[in-house]
Design a protein around this motif. Structure first.
Motif, PDB file in Angstrom:
ATOM      1  N   TYR A  53       0.829  -1.203   0.000  1.00 53.03           N
ATOM      2  CA  TYR A  53       0.000   0.000   0.000  1.00 53.03           C
ATOM      3  C   TYR A  53       0.868   1.259   0.000  1.00 53.03           C
ATOM      4  O   TYR A  53       0.657   2.160  -0.817  1.00 53.03           O
ATOM      5  CB  TYR A  53      -0.942   0.004   1.208  1.00 53.03           C
ATOM      6  N   PHE A  54       1.832   1.326   0.925  1.00 54.40           N
ATOM      7  CA  PHE A  54       2.675   2.516   1.007  1.00 54.40           C
ATOM      8  C   PHE A  54       3.491   2.703  -0.279  1.00 54.40           C
ATOM      9  O   PHE A  54       3.701   3.825  -0.731  1.00 54.40           O
ATOM     10  CB  PHE A  54       3.578   2.471   2.233  1.00 54.40           C
ATOM     11  N   SER A  55       3.919   1.613  -0.875  1.00 56.26           N
ATOM     12  CA  SER A  55       4.645   1.696  -2.137  1.00 56.26           C
ATOM     13  C   SER A  55       3.735   2.265  -3.234  1.00 56.26           C
ATOM     14  O   SER A  55       4.144   3.135  -4.001  1.00 56.26           O
ATOM     15  CB  SER A  55       5.161   0.316  -2.536  1.00 56.26           C
ATOM     16  N   GLN A  56       2.493   1.808  -3.277  1.00 51.18           N
ATOM     17  CA  GLN A  56       1.540   2.308  -4.264  1.00 51.18           C
ATOM     18  C   GLN A  56       1.206   3.792  -4.024  1.00 51.18           C
ATOM     19  O   GLN A  56       0.798   4.481  -4.954  1.00 51.18           O
ATOM     20  CB  GLN A  56       0.258   1.481  -4.233  1.00 51.18           C
ATOM     21  N   GLN A  57       1.382   4.264  -2.792  1.00 47.37           N
ATOM     22  CA  GLN A  57       1.112   5.671  -2.479  1.00 47.37           C
ATOM     23  C   GLN A  57       2.308   6.569  -2.796  1.00 47.37           C
ATOM     24  O   GLN A  57       2.288   7.763  -2.511  1.00 47.37           O
ATOM     25  CB  GLN A  57       0.720   5.819  -0.998  1.00 47.37           C
ATOM     26  N   GLY A  58       3.354   5.976  -3.351  1.00 46.99           N
ATOM     27  CA  GLY A  58       4.483   6.766  -3.808  1.00 46.99           C
ATOM     28  C   GLY A  58       5.675   6.811  -2.877  1.00 46.99           C
ATOM     29  O   GLY A  58       6.645   7.529  -3.148  1.00 46.99           O
ATOM     30  N   ILE A  59       5.639   6.065  -1.791  1.00 48.62           N
ATOM     31  CA  ILE A  59       6.819   6.006  -0.924  1.00 48.62           C
ATOM     32  C   ILE A  59       7.841   5.101  -1.601  1.00 48.62           C
ATOM     33  O   ILE A  59       7.528   3.957  -1.936  1.00 48.62           O
ATOM     34  CB  ILE A  59       6.466   5.478   0.480  1.00 48.62           C
ATOM     35  N   PRO A  60       9.041   5.613  -1.847  1.00 57.73           N
ATOM     36  CA  PRO A  60      10.048   4.790  -2.527  1.00 57.73           C
ATOM     37  C   PRO A  60      10.310   3.484  -1.768  1.00 57.73           C
ATOM     38  O   PRO A  60      10.340   3.466  -0.537  1.00 57.73           O
ATOM     39  CB  PRO A  60      11.290   5.677  -2.537  1.00 57.73           C
ATOM     40  N   PHE A  61      10.502   2.423  -2.527  1.00 62.82           N
ATOM     41  CA  PHE A  61      10.682   1.096  -1.927  1.00 62.82           C
ATOM     42  C   PHE A  61      11.854   1.056  -0.953  1.00 62.82           C
ATOM     43  O   PHE A  61      11.808   0.346   0.045  1.00 62.82           O
ATOM     44  CB  PHE A  61      10.834   0.044  -3.035  1.00 62.82           C
ATOM     45  N   TYR A  62      12.920   1.818  -1.214  1.00 63.13           N
ATOM     46  CA  TYR A  62      14.086   1.803  -0.321  1.00 63.13           C
ATOM     47  C   TYR A  62      13.774   2.397   1.049  1.00 63.13           C
ATOM     48  O   TYR A  62      14.550   2.228   1.983  1.00 63.13           O
ATOM     49  CB  TYR A  62      15.283   2.511  -0.964  1.00 63.13           C
ATOM     50  N   ARG A  63      12.643   3.088   1.189  1.00 62.65           N
ATOM     51  CA  ARG A  63      12.240   3.626   2.494  1.00 62.65           C
ATOM     52  C   ARG A  63      11.295   2.698   3.245  1.00 62.65           C
ATOM     53  O   ARG A  63      10.901   2.993   4.361  1.00 62.65           O
ATOM     54  CB  ARG A  63      11.582   4.999   2.308  1.00 62.65           C
ATOM     55  N   LEU A  64      10.924   1.575   2.652  1.00 62.31           N
ATOM     56  CA  LEU A  64      10.020   0.607   3.272  1.00 62.31           C
ATOM     57  C   LEU A  64      10.821  -0.624   3.674  1.00 62.31           C
ATOM     58  O   LEU A  64      11.629  -1.120   2.901  1.00 62.31           O
ATOM     59  CB  LEU A  64       8.911   0.221   2.293  1.00 62.31           C
ATOM     60  N   ASN A  65      10.579  -1.112   4.894  1.00 59.54           N
ATOM     61  CA  ASN A  65      11.406  -2.221   5.360  1.00 59.54           C
ATOM     62  C   ASN A  65      10.623  -3.171   6.247  1.00 59.54           C
ATOM     63  O   ASN A  65       9.977  -2.752   7.201  1.00 59.54           O
ATOM     64  CB  ASN A  65      12.617  -1.685   6.127  1.00 59.54           C
ATOM     65  N   ILE A  66      10.702  -4.446   5.895  1.00 62.13           N
ATOM     66  CA  ILE A  66      10.232  -5.533   6.750  1.00 62.13           C
ATOM     67  C   ILE A  66      11.484  -6.311   7.123  1.00 62.13           C
ATOM     68  O   ILE A  66      12.222  -6.747   6.248  1.00 62.13           O
ATOM     69  CB  ILE A  66       9.231  -6.449   6.009  1.00 62.13           C
ATOM     70  N   GLY A  67      11.744  -6.467   8.394  1.00 60.72           N
ATOM     71  CA  GLY A  67      12.885  -7.274   8.803  1.00 60.72           C
ATOM     72  C   GLY A  67      14.072  -6.510   9.345  1.00 60.72           C
ATOM     73  O   GLY A  67      15.096  -7.108   9.639  1.00 60.72           O
ATOM     74  N   ALA A  68      13.951  -5.198   9.500  1.00 57.14           N
ATOM     75  CA  ALA A  68      15.057  -4.446  10.111  1.00 57.14           C
ATOM     76  C   ALA A  68      14.886  -4.460  11.624  1.00 57.14           C
ATOM     77  O   ALA A  68      13.779  -4.401  12.150  1.00 57.14           O
ATOM     78  CB  ALA A  68      15.090  -3.007   9.599  1.00 57.14           C
ATOM     79  N   GLU A  69      15.977  -4.520  12.293  1.00 57.15           N
ATOM     80  CA  GLU A  69      16.023  -4.479  13.757  1.00 57.15           C
ATOM     81  C   GLU A  69      16.329  -3.044  14.174  1.00 57.15           C
ATOM     82  O   GLU A  69      16.992  -2.309  13.462  1.00 57.15           O
ATOM     83  CB  GLU A  69      17.137  -5.422  14.208  1.00 57.15           C
ATOM     84  N   MET A  70      15.830  -2.658  15.358  1.00 53.35           N
ATOM     85  CA  MET A  70      16.045  -1.297  15.813  1.00 53.35           C
ATOM     86  C   MET A  70      16.465  -1.281  17.282  1.00 53.35           C
ATOM     87  O   MET A  70      15.849  -1.952  18.113  1.00 53.35           O
ATOM     88  CB  MET A  70      14.761  -0.483  15.637  1.00 53.35           C
ATOM     89  N   VAL A  71      17.502  -0.507  17.570  1.00 55.44           N
ATOM     90  CA  VAL A  71      17.927  -0.298  18.958  1.00 55.44           C
ATOM     91  C   VAL A  71      17.041   0.794  19.535  1.00 55.44           C
ATOM     92  O   VAL A  71      16.822   1.831  18.906  1.00 55.44           O
ATOM     93  CB  VAL A  71      19.414   0.116  19.033  1.00 55.44           C
ATOM     94  N   THR A  72      16.499   0.558  20.732  1.00 51.93           N
ATOM     95  CA  THR A  72      15.667   1.564  21.386  1.00 51.93           C
ATOM     96  C   THR A  72      16.405   2.165  22.576  1.00 51.93           C
ATOM     97  O   THR A  72      17.469   1.677  22.971  1.00 51.93           O
ATOM     98  CB  THR A  72      14.321   0.977  21.854  1.00 51.93           C
ATOM     99  N   VAL A  73      15.815   3.196  23.141  1.00 52.33           N
ATOM    100  CA  VAL A  73      16.423   3.918  24.256  1.00 52.33           C
ATOM    101  C   VAL A  73      15.890   3.336  25.560  1.00 52.33           C
ATOM    102  O   VAL A  73      14.697   3.090  25.690  1.00 52.33           O
ATOM    103  CB  VAL A  73      16.075   5.422  24.168  1.00 52.33           C
TER     104      VAL A  73
END
Length: 194
Positions: A53-73
């Motif tokens: 959906y977000f890709s179809q709304q014009g968000i570039p694919f390189y800004r969409l991610n499934i599977g990235a890990e994130m360090v939190t505070v």
């Protein structure tokens, strides 16, 4: 259900170099290594539909991610594996040069984090309570909690360091502070349809 694999506390540096020789996925929660179960098919389908959906709304694919890990505070090292992330341009640039698929504290926060709640009270507490405060402290502008079990979607907007929430259910069309009115209802998303 996640399972603590050790009572030994790890530093973030130790965790980021940890390798047990398997394909198992772990989070570091308050310095404790926690094994993560595989995602359910419904959770995967919801995250994938949102990515499309977000890709179809014009968000570039390189800004969409499934599977990235994130360090939190937090007071002790914690990492999370959100179901879907929408990067800012700045984060996409910083992430491009990363040697590991981890968003570290020296990188900008994502624009949006989506968590799809897995069955069980432990998972609900993790998504509604702990991640909510961790993501706010990390400065993530928007956080969605998609809960197929309680049949609702909670969209949280960061305002002055705290999340303000709006809950959608049934045939209500989702409205995002960042992306405006979306073209699908809470019910359709919760069923993994659009």
């Amino acid at each position: 259900m996640s399972v603590s694999t050790s009572s030994k506390t790890m530093t973030l540096a130790e965790y980021l170099t940890y390798d047990d020789g398997t394909d198992s996925r772990y989070e570091l929660v308050d310095g404790v290594l926690v094994a993560m179960p595989p995602e359910s098919k419904l959770n995967q389908r919801i995250a994938s539909l949102l990515l499309i959906y977000f890709s179809q709304q014009g968000i570039p694919f390189y800004r969409l991610n499934i599977g990235a890990e994130m360090v939190t505070v937090g007071s002790r090292a914690t990492t999370r594996w959100p179901d879907l992330l929408v990067f800012t341009e700045e984060l996409a640039t910083a992430f491009k040069g990363a040697t590991r698929g981890t968003i570290t504290l020296d990188m900008p926060p994502p624009q949006l984090v989506v968590e799809v709640v897995s069955p069980g009270n432990e998972n609900r507490d993790r998504d509604y309570r702990y991640k909510r405060s961790e993501y706010a402290a990390r400065g993530i502008a928007e956080y969605w909690i998609v809960d197929p079990h309680q049949e609702k979607v909670t969209i949280l907007e960061l305002v002055a360091g705290f999340y303000e929430e709006r809950v959608f259910a049934g045939d209500e069309v989702l409205i995002s502070p960042t992306f405006g009115q979306l073209t699908f209802t809470a019910c359709k998303l919760l069923q993994g349809e659009m």
